[in-house]
Design a protein around this motif. Structure first.
Motif, PDB file in Angstrom:
ATOM      1  N   VAL A  76       0.839  -1.199   0.000  1.00  0.00           N
ATOM      2  CA  VAL A  76       0.000   0.000   0.000  1.00  0.00           C
ATOM      3  C   VAL A  76       0.877   1.253   0.000  1.00  0.00           C
ATOM      4  N   SER A  77       1.903   1.268   0.815  1.00  0.00           N
ATOM      5  CA  SER A  77       2.816   2.427   0.858  1.00  0.00           C
ATOM      6  C   SER A  77       3.430   2.676  -0.507  1.00  0.00           C
ATOM      7  N   TYR A  78       3.867   1.621  -1.157  1.00  0.00           N
ATOM      8  CA  TYR A  78       4.474   1.745  -2.484  1.00  0.00           C
ATOM      9  C   TYR A  78       3.467   2.280  -3.498  1.00  0.00           C
ATOM     10  N   LEU A  79       2.264   1.734  -3.496  1.00  0.00           N
ATOM     11  CA  LEU A  79       1.259   2.148  -4.465  1.00  0.00           C
ATOM     12  C   LEU A  79       0.796   3.587  -4.270  1.00  0.00           C
ATOM     13  N   LEU A  80       0.852   4.083  -3.047  1.00  0.00           N
ATOM     14  CA  LEU A  80       0.388   5.440  -2.772  1.00  0.00           C
ATOM     15  C   LEU A  80       1.460   6.504  -2.994  1.00  0.00           C
ATOM     16  N   THR A  81       2.722   6.099  -3.212  1.00  0.00           N
ATOM     17  CA  THR A  81       3.796   7.083  -3.312  1.00  0.00           C
ATOM     18  C   THR A  81       3.633   8.030  -4.487  1.00  0.00           C
ATOM     19  N   ASP A  82       3.053   7.597  -5.581  1.00  0.00           N
ATOM     20  CA  ASP A  82       2.912   8.487  -6.742  1.00  0.00           C
ATOM     21  C   ASP A  82       1.545   9.165  -6.810  1.00  0.00           C
ATOM     22  N   LYS A  83       0.729   8.984  -5.799  1.00  0.00           N
ATOM     23  CA  LYS A  83      -0.595   9.597  -5.767  1.00  0.00           C
ATOM     24  C   LYS A  83      -0.502  11.017  -5.194  1.00  0.00           C
ATOM     25  N   PRO A  84      -1.311  11.942  -5.714  1.00  0.00           N
ATOM     26  CA  PRO A  84      -1.299  13.297  -5.148  1.00  0.00           C
ATOM     27  C   PRO A  84      -1.791  13.319  -3.694  1.00  0.00           C
ATOM     28  N   HIS A  85      -2.664  12.372  -3.368  1.00  0.00           N
ATOM     29  CA  HIS A  85      -3.176  12.246  -1.999  1.00  0.00           C
ATOM     30  C   HIS A  85      -3.089  10.775  -1.592  1.00  0.00           C
ATOM     31  N   PRO A  86      -2.416  10.460  -0.499  1.00  0.00           N
ATOM     32  CA  PRO A  86      -2.374   9.059  -0.037  1.00  0.00           C
ATOM     33  C   PRO A  86      -3.631   8.706   0.761  1.00  0.00           C
ATOM     34  N   TRP A  87      -4.746   8.682   0.074  1.00  0.00           N
ATOM     35  CA  TRP A  87      -6.045   8.430   0.685  1.00  0.00           C
ATOM     36  C   TRP A  87      -6.641   7.190   0.051  1.00  0.00           C
ATOM     37  N   PHE A  88      -7.189   6.315   0.874  1.00  0.00           N
ATOM     38  CA  PHE A  88      -7.873   5.153   0.320  1.00  0.00           C
ATOM     39  C   PHE A  88      -8.964   4.658   1.256  1.00  0.00           C
ATOM     40  N   ALA A  89      -9.971   4.038   0.645  1.00  0.00           N
ATOM     41  CA  ALA A  89     -11.076   3.446   1.378  1.00  0.00           C
ATOM     42  C   ALA A  89     -10.866   1.939   1.417  1.00  0.00           C
ATOM     43  N   VAL A  90     -11.157   1.344   2.551  1.00  0.00           N
ATOM     44  CA  VAL A  90     -11.078  -0.105   2.703  1.00  0.00           C
ATOM     45  C   VAL A  90     -12.509  -0.618   2.578  1.00  0.00           C
ATOM     46  N   VAL A  91     -12.744  -1.448   1.556  1.00  0.00           N
ATOM     47  CA  VAL A  91     -14.101  -1.903   1.252  1.00  0.00           C
ATOM     48  C   VAL A  91     -14.146  -3.425   1.132  1.00  0.00           C
ATOM     49  N   SER A  92     -15.349  -3.943   1.247  1.00  0.00           N
ATOM     50  CA  SER A  92     -15.606  -5.354   0.982  1.00  0.00           C
ATOM     51  C   SER A  92     -16.974  -5.445   0.313  1.00  0.00           C
ATOM     52  N   ALA A  93     -17.232  -6.549  -0.325  1.00  0.00           N
ATOM     53  CA  ALA A  93     -18.517  -6.733  -0.997  1.00  0.00           C
ATOM     54  C   ALA A  93     -19.629  -6.988   0.027  1.00  0.00           C
ATOM     55  N   ARG A  94     -19.328  -7.785   1.009  1.00  0.00           N
ATOM     56  CA  ARG A  94     -20.295  -8.157   2.052  1.00  0.00           C
ATOM     57  C   ARG A  94     -19.691  -7.913   3.430  1.00  0.00           C
ATOM     58  N   GLY A  95     -20.528  -7.973   4.441  1.00  0.00           N
ATOM     59  CA  GLY A  95     -20.058  -7.796   5.807  1.00  0.00           C
ATOM     60  C   GLY A  95     -19.303  -9.010   6.320  1.00  0.00           C
ATOM     61  N   ARG A  96     -18.593  -8.811   7.410  1.00  0.00           N
ATOM     62  CA  ARG A  96     -17.901  -9.876   8.133  1.00  0.00           C
ATOM     63  C   ARG A  96     -16.797 -10.546   7.314  1.00  0.00           C
ATOM     64  N   GLU A  97     -16.080  -9.729   6.524  1.00  0.00           N
ATOM     65  CA  GLU A  97     -14.956 -10.266   5.748  1.00  0.00           C
ATOM     66  C   GLU A  97     -13.609  -9.842   6.337  1.00  0.00           C
ATOM     67  N   GLY A  98     -13.616  -9.098   7.425  1.00  0.00           N
ATOM     68  CA  GLY A  98     -12.367  -8.683   8.044  1.00  0.00           C
ATOM     69  C   GLY A  98     -11.892  -7.298   7.633  1.00  0.00           C
ATOM     70  N   LYS A  99     -12.768  -6.517   7.024  1.00  0.00           N
ATOM     71  CA  LYS A  99     -12.431  -5.201   6.519  1.00  0.00           C
ATOM     72  C   LYS A  99     -11.974  -4.257   7.630  1.00  0.00           C
ATOM     73  N   SER A 100     -12.701  -4.200   8.710  1.00  0.00           N
ATOM     74  CA  SER A 100     -12.320  -3.303   9.812  1.00  0.00           C
ATOM     75  C   SER A 100     -11.021  -3.752  10.469  1.00  0.00           C
ATOM     76  N   PHE A 101     -10.856  -5.041  10.616  1.00  0.00           N
ATOM     77  CA  PHE A 101      -9.605  -5.576  11.160  1.00  0.00           C
ATOM     78  C   PHE A 101      -8.423  -5.116  10.310  1.00  0.00           C
ATOM     79  N   VAL A 102      -8.551  -5.263   8.993  1.00  0.00           N
ATOM     80  CA  VAL A 102      -7.476  -4.859   8.086  1.00  0.00           C
ATOM     81  C   VAL A 102      -7.255  -3.350   8.160  1.00  0.00           C
ATOM     82  N   ALA A 103      -8.334  -2.561   8.143  1.00  0.00           N
ATOM     83  CA  ALA A 103      -8.207  -1.099   8.187  1.00  0.00           C
ATOM     84  C   ALA A 103      -7.487  -0.636   9.452  1.00  0.00           C
TER      85      ALA A 103
END
Length: 179
Positions: free
Chosen positions: A10-37
């Motif tokens: 993630v750090s590498y992918l965001l280095t060339d972005k004007p803003h290092p902002w991203f949303a953590v999403v999942s298709a359905r609930g209870r997939e571990g999204k909040s844990f990862v975020a």
């Protein structure tokens, strides 16, 4: 090691972005999204990168519990100048947190009204923004947060996944030109 690898990617992918902002999403609930975020934000803050985690899941907020912080104040109380008053400090020096709060409006209205305040206040500052969103299924605000951030980290529990809903989610994000 998996989270460290994710942090490096993630750090590498965001280095060339004007803003290092991203949303953590999942298709359905209870997939571990909040844990990862939460854990990814923690690791980014450990590198002395100023990091701000937002729990944008007003429907089922959990990030505040994982961080052992208050559920309010939240993004629903954010205005054009009060980021410091709404943001909570964590045990990690370089990690701030904004809870989901207790909105009295539809979560999509909160996202539309308050996300611009947040983005304007952090624009021009060296802050990595991580937004823990609700699952895409049935939550209009997820697309609002993803579009505002401009980038998405997709969390998928491959053990329980029907990949047709992932394909549908990717089409929705691609239609809005979200990476």
């Amino acid at each position: 090691d998996a989270l460290q690898t994710l942090r490096a990617s993630v750090s590498y992918l965001l280095t060339d972005k004007p803003h290092p902002w991203f949303a953590v999403v999942s298709a359905r609930g209870r997939e571990g999204k909040s844990f990862v975020a939460v854990h990814l934000s923690w690791l980014l803050g450990a590198l002395e990168n100023e990091t701000l985690l937002v729990d944008a899941n007003a429907r089922h907020p959990t990030a505040h519990q994982l961080l052992e912080l208050a559920a309010a104040p939240g993004i629903d109380e954010l205005d054009a100048t009060n980021l410091g008053a709404v943001m909570q400090r964590t045990e990690r020096e370089h990690l701030g947190f904004i809870a989901s709060g207790r909105p009295d409006r539809h979560p999509a209205e909160v996202a539309s009204a308050h996300l611009p305040f947040l983005l304007k206040q952090i624009d021009g500052h060296d802050v990595t923004l991580v937004v823990d969103t609700p699952a895409m299924a049935g939550a209009a605000e997820t697309v609002i947060y993803a579009a505002g951030c401009g980038a998405v980290l997709l969390v998928i529990d491959a053990r329980r996944r029907d990949f047709s809903d992932v394909d549908e989610m990717l089409l929705t994000l691609n239609d809005r030109r979200i990476e």
